[in-house]
Design a protein around this motif. Structure first.
Motif, PDB file in Angstrom:
ATOM      1  N   TYR A 122       0.842  -1.198   0.000  1.00  0.00           N
ATOM      2  CA  TYR A 122       0.000   0.000   0.000  1.00  0.00           C
ATOM      3  C   TYR A 122       0.869   1.236   0.000  1.00  0.00           C
ATOM      4  CZ  TYR A 122      -3.373  -3.507   1.451  1.00  0.00           C
ATOM      5  OH  TYR A 122      -4.155  -4.616   1.510  1.00  0.00           O
ATOM      6  N   LYS A 123       0.432   2.265  -0.752  1.00  0.00           N
ATOM      7  CA  LYS A 123       1.182   3.505  -0.896  1.00  0.00           C
ATOM      8  C   LYS A 123       0.376   4.664  -0.334  1.00  0.00           C
ATOM      9  CE  LYS A 123       4.373   1.297  -3.253  1.00  0.00           C
ATOM     10  NZ  LYS A 123       5.701   1.026  -2.665  1.00  0.00           N
ATOM     11  N   GLU A 124       1.117   5.627   0.182  1.00  0.00           N
ATOM     12  CA  GLU A 124       0.463   6.824   0.717  1.00  0.00           C
ATOM     13  C   GLU A 124      -0.190   7.614  -0.420  1.00  0.00           C
ATOM     14  OE1 GLU A 124       1.572  10.870   3.228  1.00  0.00           O
ATOM     15  OE2 GLU A 124       3.080   9.283   2.949  1.00  0.00           O
ATOM     16  N   GLY A 125      -1.433   8.024  -0.222  1.00  0.00           N
ATOM     17  CA  GLY A 125      -2.175   8.796  -1.231  1.00  0.00           C
ATOM     18  C   GLY A 125      -2.826   7.936  -2.294  1.00  0.00           C
ATOM     19  N   LYS A 126      -2.589   6.629  -2.255  1.00  0.00           N
ATOM     20  CA  LYS A 126      -3.207   5.705  -3.205  1.00  0.00           C
ATOM     21  C   LYS A 126      -4.273   4.898  -2.480  1.00  0.00           C
ATOM     22  CE  LYS A 126      -2.182   1.968  -6.448  1.00  0.00           C
ATOM     23  NZ  LYS A 126      -1.143   1.079  -6.994  1.00  0.00           N
ATOM     24  N   TYR A 127      -5.471   4.804  -3.072  1.00  0.00           N
ATOM     25  CA  TYR A 127      -6.602   4.135  -2.437  1.00  0.00           C
ATOM     26  C   TYR A 127      -6.858   2.825  -3.166  1.00  0.00           C
ATOM     27  CZ  TYR A 127      -7.084   8.814  -0.574  1.00  0.00           C
ATOM     28  OH  TYR A 127      -6.835  10.016   0.015  1.00  0.00           O
ATOM     29  N   THR A 128      -6.711   1.745  -2.418  1.00  0.00           N
ATOM     30  CA  THR A 128      -6.888   0.410  -2.981  1.00  0.00           C
ATOM     31  C   THR A 128      -8.197  -0.183  -2.467  1.00  0.00           C
ATOM     32  OG1 THR A 128      -4.489   0.094  -3.011  1.00  0.00           O
ATOM     33  CG2 THR A 128      -5.873  -1.883  -3.211  1.00  0.00           C
ATOM     34  N   PHE A 129      -8.988  -0.698  -3.424  1.00  0.00           N
ATOM     35  CA  PHE A 129     -10.251  -1.342  -3.062  1.00  0.00           C
ATOM     36  C   PHE A 129     -10.093  -2.855  -3.195  1.00  0.00           C
ATOM     37  CE2 PHE A 129     -11.798   2.905  -3.995  1.00  0.00           C
ATOM     38  CZ  PHE A 129     -12.721   3.099  -2.989  1.00  0.00           C
ATOM     39  N   GLU A 130     -10.520  -3.554  -2.137  1.00  0.00           N
ATOM     40  CA  GLU A 130     -10.465  -5.008  -2.118  1.00  0.00           C
ATOM     41  C   GLU A 130     -11.835  -5.550  -1.690  1.00  0.00           C
ATOM     42  OE1 GLU A 130      -7.418  -5.911   0.644  1.00  0.00           O
ATOM     43  OE2 GLU A 130      -5.781  -5.242  -0.668  1.00  0.00           O
ATOM     44  N   THR A 131     -12.173  -6.704  -2.259  1.00  0.00           N
ATOM     45  CA  THR A 131     -13.381  -7.404  -1.813  1.00  0.00           C
ATOM     46  C   THR A 131     -12.942  -8.511  -0.857  1.00  0.00           C
ATOM     47  OG1 THR A 131     -14.476  -6.957  -3.912  1.00  0.00           O
ATOM     48  CG2 THR A 131     -15.419  -8.687  -2.532  1.00  0.00           C
ATOM     49  N   ARG A 132     -13.273  -8.348   0.425  1.00  0.00           N
ATOM     50  CA  ARG A 132     -12.855  -9.290   1.455  1.00  0.00           C
ATOM     51  C   ARG A 132     -14.069 -10.032   1.998  1.00  0.00           C
ATOM     52  NH1 ARG A 132      -8.597  -5.557   4.961  1.00  0.00           N
ATOM     53  NH2 ARG A 132      -7.087  -5.193   3.269  1.00  0.00           N
ATOM     54  N   THR A 133     -13.819 -11.246   2.461  1.00  0.00           N
ATOM     55  CA  THR A 133     -14.890 -12.087   3.013  1.00  0.00           C
ATOM     56  C   THR A 133     -14.590 -12.424   4.462  1.00  0.00           C
ATOM     57  OG1 THR A 133     -15.284 -13.045   0.825  1.00  0.00           O
ATOM     58  CG2 THR A 133     -16.171 -14.235   2.738  1.00  0.00           C
ATOM     59  N   ASP A 134     -15.599 -12.139   5.284  1.00  0.00           N
ATOM     60  CA  ASP A 134     -15.483 -12.584   6.676  1.00  0.00           C
ATOM     61  C   ASP A 134     -15.746 -14.085   6.684  1.00  0.00           C
ATOM     62  OD1 ASP A 134     -16.091 -13.252   9.425  1.00  0.00           O
ATOM     63  OD2 ASP A 134     -16.305 -11.085   9.795  1.00  0.00           O
ATOM     64  N   VAL A 135     -14.679 -14.844   7.034  1.00  0.00           N
ATOM     65  CA  VAL A 135     -14.764 -16.298   6.952  1.00  0.00           C
ATOM     66  C   VAL A 135     -15.793 -16.853   7.917  1.00  0.00           C
ATOM     67  CG1 VAL A 135     -13.467 -18.453   7.174  1.00  0.00           C
ATOM     68  CG2 VAL A 135     -12.383 -16.418   6.191  1.00  0.00           C
ATOM     69  N   GLN A 136     -15.869 -16.245   9.088  1.00  0.00           N
ATOM     70  CA  GLN A 136     -16.777 -16.760  10.110  1.00  0.00           C
ATOM     71  C   GLN A 136     -18.229 -16.410   9.782  1.00  0.00           C
ATOM     72  OE1 GLN A 136     -15.732 -15.596  14.069  1.00  0.00           O
ATOM     73  NE2 GLN A 136     -17.479 -16.661  15.028  1.00  0.00           N
ATOM     74  N   LEU A 137     -18.448 -15.149   9.413  1.00  0.00           N
ATOM     75  CA  LEU A 137     -19.823 -14.689   9.120  1.00  0.00           C
ATOM     76  C   LEU A 137     -20.238 -14.982   7.682  1.00  0.00           C
ATOM     77  CD1 LEU A 137     -19.811 -11.217  10.910  1.00  0.00           C
ATOM     78  CD2 LEU A 137     -20.689 -13.407  11.780  1.00  0.00           C
ATOM     79  N   LYS A 138     -19.234 -15.298   6.858  1.00  0.00           N
ATOM     80  CA  LYS A 138     -19.494 -15.525   5.437  1.00  0.00           C
ATOM     81  C   LYS A 138     -20.198 -14.320   4.791  1.00  0.00           C
ATOM     82  CE  LYS A 138     -19.718 -20.542   5.941  1.00  0.00           C
ATOM     83  NZ  LYS A 138     -20.507 -21.789   5.718  1.00  0.00           N
ATOM     84  N   VAL A 139     -19.630 -13.138   5.049  1.00  0.00           N
ATOM     85  CA  VAL A 139     -20.162 -11.880   4.504  1.00  0.00           C
ATOM     86  C   VAL A 139     -19.051 -11.188   3.718  1.00  0.00           C
ATOM     87  CG1 VAL A 139     -21.130  -9.619   5.032  1.00  0.00           C
ATOM     88  CG2 VAL A 139     -21.838 -11.625   6.356  1.00  0.00           C
ATOM     89  N   ASP A 140     -19.383 -10.730   2.514  1.00  0.00           N
ATOM     90  CA  ASP A 140     -18.407 -10.007   1.698  1.00  0.00           C
ATOM     91  C   ASP A 140     -18.420  -8.527   2.065  1.00  0.00           C
ATOM     92  OD1 ASP A 140     -17.712 -12.292   0.355  1.00  0.00           O
ATOM     93  OD2 ASP A 140     -19.164 -11.972  -1.276  1.00  0.00           O
ATOM     94  N   PHE A 141     -17.216  -7.921   2.055  1.00  0.00           N
ATOM     95  CA  PHE A 141     -17.071  -6.503   2.357  1.00  0.00           C
ATOM     96  C   PHE A 141     -16.332  -5.807   1.219  1.00  0.00           C
ATOM     97  CE2 PHE A 141     -17.594  -8.407   6.494  1.00  0.00           C
ATOM     98  CZ  PHE A 141     -18.377  -7.501   7.190  1.00  0.00           C
ATOM     99  N   LEU A 142     -16.756  -4.574   0.921  1.00  0.00           N
ATOM    100  CA  LEU A 142     -15.981  -3.704   0.040  1.00  0.00           C
ATOM    101  C   LEU A 142     -15.054  -2.903   0.939  1.00  0.00           C
ATOM    102  CD1 LEU A 142     -15.420  -2.419  -2.747  1.00  0.00           C
ATOM    103  CD2 LEU A 142     -17.218  -0.752  -2.212  1.00  0.00           C
ATOM    104  N   THR A 143     -13.747  -3.086   0.790  1.00  0.00           N
ATOM    105  CA  THR A 143     -12.772  -2.516   1.709  1.00  0.00           C
ATOM    106  C   THR A 143     -11.857  -1.547   0.977  1.00  0.00           C
ATOM    107  OG1 THR A 143     -12.800  -4.569   2.964  1.00  0.00           O
ATOM    108  CG2 THR A 143     -10.985  -3.049   3.402  1.00  0.00           C
ATOM    109  N   LEU A 144     -11.728  -0.322   1.540  1.00  0.00           N
ATOM    110  CA  LEU A 144     -10.778   0.660   1.043  1.00  0.00           C
ATOM    111  C   LEU A 144      -9.565   0.621   1.955  1.00  0.00           C
ATOM    112  CD1 LEU A 144     -11.290   4.255  -0.184  1.00  0.00           C
ATOM    113  CD2 LEU A 144      -9.729   3.880   1.709  1.00  0.00           C
ATOM    114  N   VAL A 145      -8.373   0.500   1.383  1.00  0.00           N
ATOM    115  CA  VAL A 145      -7.120   0.442   2.148  1.00  0.00           C
ATOM    116  C   VAL A 145      -6.177   1.495   1.606  1.00  0.00           C
ATOM    117  CG1 VAL A 145      -5.229  -1.018   2.942  1.00  0.00           C
ATOM    118  CG2 VAL A 145      -7.465  -2.039   2.435  1.00  0.00           C
ATOM    119  N   THR A 146      -5.585   2.286   2.509  1.00  0.00           N
ATOM    120  CA  THR A 146      -4.603   3.294   2.113  1.00  0.00           C
ATOM    121  C   THR A 146      -3.596   3.477   3.240  1.00  0.00           C
ATOM    122  OG1 THR A 146      -4.288   5.534   1.276  1.00  0.00           O
ATOM    123  CG2 THR A 146      -5.932   5.244   3.011  1.00  0.00           C
ATOM    124  N   LYS A 147      -2.413   3.957   2.888  1.00  0.00           N
ATOM    125  CA  LYS A 147      -1.353   4.194   3.875  1.00  0.00           C
ATOM    126  C   LYS A 147      -1.430   5.645   4.322  1.00  0.00           C
ATOM    127  CE  LYS A 147       2.637   2.217   3.506  1.00  0.00           C
ATOM    128  NZ  LYS A 147       4.015   1.820   3.072  1.00  0.00           N
TER     129      LYS A 147
END
Length: 494
Positions: A122-147
């Motif tokens: 991850y880079k500062e000022g760069k916004y990365t979107f990932e689709t993550r799944t909660d393994v226990q709840l089995k729910v998908d999340f749209l996740t924004l990650v940035t430094k």
């Protein structure tokens, strides 16, 4: 059987309405979810930028802002340090999740080197979107990650299930709304097509009546659009056709009258030719007889010779007048009858014409009444105006009664001078007042033949006045008949 305009319009509106609803449903199914996700991404980016600008290294400093954003966006927020250790989490439960994209798990039990490698992506000022799944709840999340600026990692995630539910609700709503709109649209299309085609059917009915030459029925359309204009045009067309056909009938009747008049004129011409032949033959015979008598010297005295000469001169004068009238008539009919306008003294011209007839007035004991005013300078063809005066005075002399009075009067208006010639005598019959201006017309044929008239003088007057663009006329007044004509005043030179 062809469909009516009402049916075609109704079917077209319903087809268009249903097509619109179907297209809306298809577009909603294909693009609404992606559109909604994109809007969510923009919201997450805006909030991430806001937190990045406020973050100083200690999450407690921006605790209130973190809580507000988490509640407003319905998201959960995590902040990790450089080593991947959680230093802030908005939810109480630790998410046991993996990235769908790279299947990397973010667990506390993960190796330190593995976490460090992931963080370094991850880079500062760069916004990365990932689709993550909660393994226990089995729910998908749209996740924004940035430094962040100090190297910490900010993660904001929202559950995709809420987006899917929103899209499904929207689809169901559109389907239900589409069905309602289609049902209401069918009712509206029926009423609209009926209202829309009603004036068209009315116009069609009126057009059918017009085809049957019935112009009494009119359009009662009160609309102000193109159909209203069509109704007005149909009414205008109906009125114009009614007027045109009425005028045509009138003109047909007039044409029949003209044909009858031409027939009568032709009869008058034949009669005229017969009369002229007789009138020419008579004076020629008289002239020949008296001339032969003079040549044979049958006269014994100077008085008899003068009588013979006077007879020859009188008959020659009649023939000369007839020839002149025939020449003028020929010029009128051929279009070569022209005028040459000049300025002249009208009063002097009247005096001159009256003086020419002075001997005739004395001979026939006619009282001539004329009170000349100041000199009247007029504009016109002096020779033709003299011809009018001569014809009027000849006509007055030939029709004056036993009272033997002829009056010549001049009157001025703003731009015209009116000259009238009155003679005591019988009135002209009303049915002849207009006809006397026609060529060859004679009110009293026997009397006209007696004084040598041929019914041409007044028609020549008419032609002269029409070339001058001035009025003329005749009227029966108390004691006799008055003929009159107008002439233009001369323009004063500045």
């Amino acid at each position: 059987m062809s469909k009516s305009i009402r049916s075609n319009l109704f079917i077209s509106i319903i087809t268009l309405l249903i097509s619109f609803v179907l297209i809306l449903c298809i577009l909603n199914n294909l693009y609404l979810q992606q559109y909604y996700i994109n809007k969510k991404k923009n919201i997450l980016i805006e909030n991430a930028k806001k937190l990045t600008d406020m973050y100083t290294g200690d999450p407690d400093d921006i605790q209130n802002e973190l809580d507000i954003i988490a509640n407003v966006t319905g998201s959960s927020i995590d902040i990790r340090d450089k080593d991947g250790k959680i230093i802030y989490r908005s939810s109480r439960r630790f998410a046991n999740e993996k990235s769908v994209m790279d299947n990397n798990k973010f667990k506390s039990s993960a190796g330190q080197s593995e976490i460090s490698n992931k963080i370094n992506e991850y880079k500062e000022g760069k916004y990365t979107f990932e689709t993550r799944t909660d393994v226990q709840l089995k729910v998908d999340f749209l996740t924004l990650v940035t430094k962040l600026s100090n190297g910490d990692i900010l993660a904001i995630r929202v559950p995709l299930v809420s987006i899917d539910e929103s899209v499904a609700i929207a689809n169901r709503f559109i389907i239900i709304t589409g069905i309602i709109i289609a049902a209401l649209g069918i009712i509206w299309a029926y009423l609209f097509s009926r209202k829309f085609t009603k004036p068209i059917l009315e116009v069609n009915d009126i057009a059918r009546n017009m085809a049957k030459f019935d112009f009494d029925k009119k359009c009662k359309i009160k609309r102000k659009d193109e159909i209203g204009q069509l109704g007005q045009s149909i009414n205008y067309l109906s009125s114009e056709l009614d007027t045109a056909i009425t005028e045509l009938n009138i003109k047909n009747a007039k044409l029949e009258e003209d044909i009858e008049r031409e027939r009568k004129i032709d009869e008058m011409r034949k009669e005229f030719i017969s009369s002229v032949s007789h009138e020419l033959r008579t004076p020629l015979s008289v002239i020949q007889g008296y001339a032969e008598g003079l040549v044979s010297n049958v006269t014994e005295s100077d008085e008899d010779r003068r009588f013979y000469c006077n007879v020859i001169m009188n008959e020659t004068g009649k023939m000369n007048k007839l020839v002149k009238d025939l020449l003028n008539l020929s010029q009128i009919e051929s279009g070569y009858f022209h005028i040459e306008k000049t300025e002249f003294n009208l009063t002097s011209l009247i005096d001159y014409v009256l003086n020419k007839y002075k001997s005739i007035f004395v001979e026939k004991n006619i009282e001539i009444q004329f009170e000349p005013r100041e000199s009247l300078i007029v504009s016109g063809d002096m020779i033709r105006i003299e011809q009018i005066l001569t014809n009027y005075i000849n006509n007055a002399i030939n029709h004056v009664d036993s009272n033997k009075i002829i009056k010549v009067h001049e009157a001025k208006t703003n731009r015209k001078v009116k000259i009238s010639v009155f003679n005591t005598g019988n009135h002209i019959p009303k049915e002849s007042l207009e006809k006397i201006w026609n060529s060859f017309y004679k009110v009293d044929k026997a009397r006209t033949r007696a004084y040598g008239g041929y019914g041409l003088g007044l028609s020549i007057v008419k032609a002269i006045q029409e070339l001058h663009n001035n009025f003329y006329g005749v009227q029966n007044i108390e004691g006799g008949v008055e003929f009159w004509f107008e002439i233009d005043k001369a323009q004063l030179k500045k």
